[in-house]
Motif scaffolding. Structure first.
Motif, PDB file in Angstrom:
ATOM      1  N   TRP A 239       1.245  -0.882  -0.388  1.00 34.49           N
ATOM      2  CA  TRP A 239       0.080   0.110  -0.363  1.00 34.49           C
ATOM      3  C   TRP A 239       0.558   1.419  -0.356  1.00 34.49           C
ATOM      4  N   THR A 240       2.285   0.557  -0.287  1.00 37.33           N
ATOM      5  CA  THR A 240       3.143   2.491  -0.332  1.00 37.33           C
ATOM      6  C   THR A 240       4.222   1.737  -1.070  1.00 37.33           C
ATOM      7  N   ALA A 241       4.857   2.971  -1.213  1.00 35.94           N
ATOM      8  CA  ALA A 241       5.876   3.169  -2.245  1.00 35.94           C
ATOM      9  C   ALA A 241       7.241   1.818  -1.682  1.00 35.94           C
ATOM     10  N   LEU A 323       4.047   0.241  -7.510  1.00 29.15           N
ATOM     11  CA  LEU A 323       5.683   0.352  -7.913  1.00 29.15           C
ATOM     12  C   LEU A 323       5.551   0.873  -9.320  1.00 29.15           C
ATOM     13  N   VAL A 324       4.430   1.496  -8.899  1.00 26.64           N
ATOM     14  CA  VAL A 324       5.087   3.641 -10.271  1.00 26.64           C
ATOM     15  C   VAL A 324       4.568   4.260  -9.046  1.00 26.64           C
ATOM     16  N   LEU A 325       4.247   3.965  -8.140  1.00 20.01           N
ATOM     17  CA  LEU A 325       4.763   5.431  -7.204  1.00 20.01           C
ATOM     18  C   LEU A 325       6.694   6.012  -6.988  1.00 20.01           C
ATOM     19  N   SER A 326       6.376   3.994  -7.016  1.00 20.12           N
ATOM     20  CA  SER A 326       7.761   3.912  -6.359  1.00 20.12           C
ATOM     21  C   SER A 326       9.276   4.393  -7.437  1.00 20.12           C
ATOM     22  N   GLN A 329       8.116   8.624  -7.642  1.00 13.33           N
ATOM     23  CA  GLN A 329       8.934   9.223  -6.878  1.00 13.33           C
ATOM     24  C   GLN A 329      10.525   8.928  -7.082  1.00 13.33           C
ATOM     25  N   LYS A 330      10.963   7.983  -7.141  1.00 16.93           N
ATOM     26  CA  LYS A 330      13.190   7.650  -7.340  1.00 16.93           C
ATOM     27  C   LYS A 330      12.921   8.476  -8.706  1.00 16.93           C
TER      28      LYS A 330
END
Length: 677
Positions: A239-241, A323-326, A329-330
């Motif tokens: 639920w989080t990156a 994973l999209v969020l990760s 953010q990266k």
């Protein structure tokens, strides 16, 4: 004899709890109980000794799952198929059949060798970090090889996870627990013994299916989760990156991230079986070995590549939004190292927004299904797991709905629901809006009006710091987060004061009277602004007292804070004013304090409880925007034009993370820089 059709799980539970070590498990004396008993969704796993003197694991099936003859035949046929699977790293099934216990209970059982050692889950929890990369490749490879043997015989494991992988002293892995047929696992859900569809290891497509047919690629999904946990040392965040393994593990090639991303999305994009996964894992391991030889500890990838990668993931039927969020953010984090175009920044922000919306939708859909099935226990367990990753603020609405529906379905549960909701009101980190949601639910359950303290605060977490310094037009402003702002003569590091009222040393050296005044202010906190039982209050800690709005307070006394007022510390050692800022709905946003006289003259502080109106930073900028404290850091949103962040225009409605040392320009060319701690 009590047949399975007449037996209940409660009766079996009671019998197992009464069993003494070395007591016979069956009338024929084939098995002797050694304990302990491990309860699962589908039954019990018992440590026993067989007639040949060997220790075995007996899986006893819940009698409710064997009530129909067709179900009994299905289980035995499944066990027969599992018995054909042989691999050195698999605890193979030895025998299955019917067991008549000493209490005349007829139970179906499956027998496997007892595997001693620590589970991978236990070992990772003890380490507090992932396995060394070489060892992780070894363990995951052995599990994949064992699973490949399972798939080769047409069987699907279905419940692969670190707690079912046992490591011996040489760190060799053995896969245990082949489980039960998918149809019986689905029956387990319908009977209320535990939801598999919402288990942490369940693939995303399971929620949209009946669960009675499971393909090998579902095991591959679980194998990817296990691999992540082996390398990272923590469960894969749903639920989080998540942090990418190529960032967490030195020398890890990007191919590892690519393999996991293939496994965690659409079923048809995954390796079709564990054997295919193993082949690709070996390629990744070869890349890792090459990076070690080349001393290439980190991978270089551009923000544009990361963006394209994230966009590809969003095209899937079951996008791995986390994973999209990760990736987004990266890519955005590279702004401090590389130059990103304004268009690329906007696209990355949009990707992050879509990913967060997708995660919220997935959470809502999963929770909705559990409520539709009236599986309140599973819903509670699901929300508890989600709350381990997300702030309570983001799941409180679902908790409230759960308690309301549970109370409506079972009126006798209303007192428990009220107690649970009252517990939420005791959490000071909840926002004003979240508290209103809880209060409305209580009112509907109790049929009356509930009065709750309307003050919440943002808990410093993630990249947020309790105390930071913002430099406004080159003048420092102390910014404080949390449930309290303490002022005293000393630093936060030394004495726990968020705001240091001590004068500069050069001024003390020039003015001995100033030194005497300063010494009357207590070091370890003289006054603190805090959330009290009736709202915000000022509490006196110092022996020389304070005066708040003309009312003198001795040590240990408190008084409520007004919308604006005056503060005198230590009989006049320093004097200042304060101002409370609220939203149109009455939510407390922040408290501004400024000292004009005495030892702390010129010092300014901001206690941010929910959001920081940028107008508080300088009197000439007006209502131009907000800065929100989030786990990703301070996020700035413009409500008027004319703002710039990091040299780039900040358009109205756009939200961007405000990095440390980055310049924020407000209307009138007022410059603000986050100096950090």
């Amino acid at each position: 004899m009590v047949l399975a059709t007449q037996l209940t799980s409660a009766q079996v539970d009671s019998w197992l709890k009464r069993l003494a070590v070395e007591a016979p498990l069956d009338k024929e004396g084939r098995f002797v109980f050694l304990g302990p008993v491990h309860t699962t969704r589908t039954g019990w796993v018992v440590r026993a000794r067989c007639a040949e003197g060997k220790e075995v694991a007996l899986r006893l099936l819940r009698p409710e799952l064997a009530a129909e003859e067709a179900d009994r035949e299905l289980f035995l046929a499944w066990a027969q198929a599992c018995a054909r699977v042989e691999h050195a790293r698999l605890a193979r099934l030895l025998e299955a059949g019917s067991l008549l216990t000493a209490d005349n209970f007829e139970l179906l059982f499956a027998e496997s060798p007892w595997v001693g050692g620590a589970t991978l889950k236990h070992m990772l929890q003890g380490r507090g970090q992932g396995l060394p990369a070489e060892q992780a490749f070894h363990v995951v490879g052995q599990v994949a090889a064992a699973l490949a043997a399972v798939h080769a015989t047409g069987v699907v494991h279905g419940e692969l996870r670190p707690s079912l992988v046992v490591l011996d002293r040489k760190q060799n892995a053995t896969l245990i627990g082949l489980g039960v047929p998918p149809r019986l696992r689905r029956r387990t859900e319908l009977l209320g013994f535990g939801a598999w569809a919402t288990a942490p290891w369940a693939p995303p497509e399971r929620l949209a299916s009946d669960g009675e047919t499971v393909e090998p690629n579902a095991d591959v999904y679980q194998l990817a989760l296990l691999a992540y946990e082996a390398f990272a040392g923590i469960p894969y965040p749903r639920w989080t990156a998540p942090d990418l393994l190529s960032d967490m593990v030195d020398y890890m090639p990007l191919a590892m991230d690519e393999l996991l991303q293939k496994c965690l999305g659409d079923p048809d994009l995954r390796p079709a079986s564990a054997l295919e996964f193993l082949a690709q894992l070996r390629d990744v391991e070869a890349g890792y070995d090459q990076n070690v030889r080349d001393r290439k500890a980190r991978n270089k990838v551009s923000g544009k590549q990361l963006k394209e990668w994230a966009e590809t993931l969003l095209e899937q039927t079951y996008p791995p939004y986390e994973l999209v969020l990760s990736l987004a953010q990266k890519a955005k984090a590279q702004r401090g190292l590389l130059s990103l175009s304004s268009s690329l920044e906007r696209e990355l922000s949009e990707l992050a927004h879509r990913a967060q919306a997708g995660l919220r939708q997935r959470l809502a859909s999963t929770f909705k299904k559990l409520l539709e099935d009236r599986d309140f226990t599973a819903a509670q367990s699901f929300l508890d797991r989600v709350a381990e990753e997300l702030p309570g603020e983001e799941v409180v609405e679902h908790y409230v709905r759960l308690e309301r529906e549970r109370a409506q379905a079972t009126p006798g549960k209303t007192p428990e629901a009220v107690k649970a909701l009252l517990g939420f009101l005791k959490k000071p980190e909840l926002s004003f809006a979240a508290r209103l949601t809880v209060v409305e639910a209580l009112e509907s359950l109790l049929g009356g009006v509930v009065v709750a303290a309307p003050v919440g605060f943002v808990k410093p977490q993630g990249k947020l710091q309790v105390v930071e310094t913002f430099r406004v037009q080159d003048q420092p402003v102390t910014v404080v987060l949390g449930p309290v702002m303490r002022l005293g003569r000393g630093s936060f590091t030394q004495f726990g004061n968020h705001v240091d009222l001590a004068p500069p040393l050069e001024k003390v050296a020039e003015d001995s009277a100033l030194l005497l005044l300063a010494q009357s202010i207590s070091r370890a906190g003289h006054v603190e602004f805090r959330i009290g039982a009736q709202g915000l209050e000022a509490f006196c800690l110092g022996t020389h007292g304070i005066t708040l709005d003309g009312v003198t307070l001795a040590r240990g006394e408190s008084a409520p804070i007004r919308l604006e007022g005056s503060l005198v510390v230590a009989r006049g050692a320093t004097k200042g004013v304060y101002r409370l800022v609220q939203s149109p709905e009455g939510e407390v946003l922040a408290l501004w304090v400024e000292f004009a006289e005495g030892v702390a003259a010129g010092k300014k502080a901001l206690w941010v409880l929910q959001r920081l109106p940028l107008s508080l930073l300088h009197p000439e900028v007006g209502d131009c925007g907000l800065a929100d404290p989030t786990p990703e850091g301070w996020v700035v949103e413009a409500t008027t034009s004319g703002l710039r962040l990091g040299g780039l225009p900040l358009e109205v409605g756009v939200r961007r993370v405000w990095q440390p040392e980055e310049k924020l320009v407000l209307p009138g060319e007022v410059e603000v820089i986050r100096e950090g701690v």
